[in-house]
Design a protein around this motif. Structure first.
Motif: not given
Length: 219
Positions: A77-82, A102-105, A115-119, A141-142
């Motif tokens: 998952l780290n390789d796929i979604f980072g 999302i724009t910056e990612a 880099i994924s974004v969850d909200t 989570v970073g």
């Protein structure tokens, strides 16, 4: 191979998980994440493994067990979604933070990042505090961004506990009343910029010194 993901389909019976972990231990594989669910007497076990040196031998040992029905090998998952950015809070501010993140990612991902974004829009001290506490159980989570107009009390306590367990986790809050800002690494006034900074803080393709900014952490 140092990091891999396996999906094991198994018969549901007592002792299956113990036998699987014994095999993994014998191969000195480290389990970094596991997810298990059972349906119609069939179990599905998703494993994130580190330090796997002899994958073929590991799979052979697993397949020797009569309760193993199928084995699938995936990228981790780290390789796929980072790396993962989480955004909690309520109102239009959450969506604005998400726009920035999302724009910056996207800008970093086209250069090789993942880099994924969850909200999730949440209101109320209890619900937000519960979500913050649950971050401890989520992988990858970073950074956590708290977006709202007032946060404190149980939310502050949850953030303090979370940071105590995950020293590398970066917490960004909007500039708001309430004690939660005292636990933040960065306080950002503009919600779009909060999302941008969250991504920059975890991106390896960005030059971003959180410790230096923390000395003057209101933006």
């Amino acid at each position: 191979m140092s990091s891999i993901s396996l999906t094991l389909t198994t018969k549901e019976k007592k002792g299956v998980l113990d036998e699987i972990t014994d095999i993994l231990s014998s191969h000195r594989a480290n389990i970094s994440y596991v997810h298990l669910y059972v349906k119609n007497d069939v179990g599905t076990l998703n494993l994130e493994l580190e330090n796997v040196e002899q994958l073929d031998e590991l799979i052979e040992d697993l397949e020797s067990k009569d309760f193993i029905l199928d084995i699938e090998v995936h990228g981790s998952l780290n390789d796929i979604f980072g790396k993962r950015i989480l955004i909690f809070g309520g109102g239009a501010q959450v969506s604005q933070v998400a726009v920035g993140a999302i724009t910056e990612a996207d800008r970093h991902n086209i250069r090789g990042e993942r880099i994924s974004v969850d909200t999730i829009p949440l209101i109320g001290e209890e619900d937000i505090a519960e979500a913050v506490e649950a971050v401890n159980r989520l992988p990858r989570v970073g950074a956590l961004v708290l977006a709202g107009s007032l946060m404190g009390g149980k939310i502050t306590e949850a953030v303090r506990c979370l940071k105590g367990e995950h020293e590398d986790l970066i917490v960004i809050t909007l500039n708001m009343p309430g004690s939660v800002t005292k636990e933040a690494d960065l306080i950002v006034t503009d919600p779009v910029q909060a999302g941008v900074m969250a991504v920059m803080a975890v991106a390896s393709t960005a030059v971003f010194d959180v410790e230096r900014l923390a000395n003057n952490n209101k933006f």
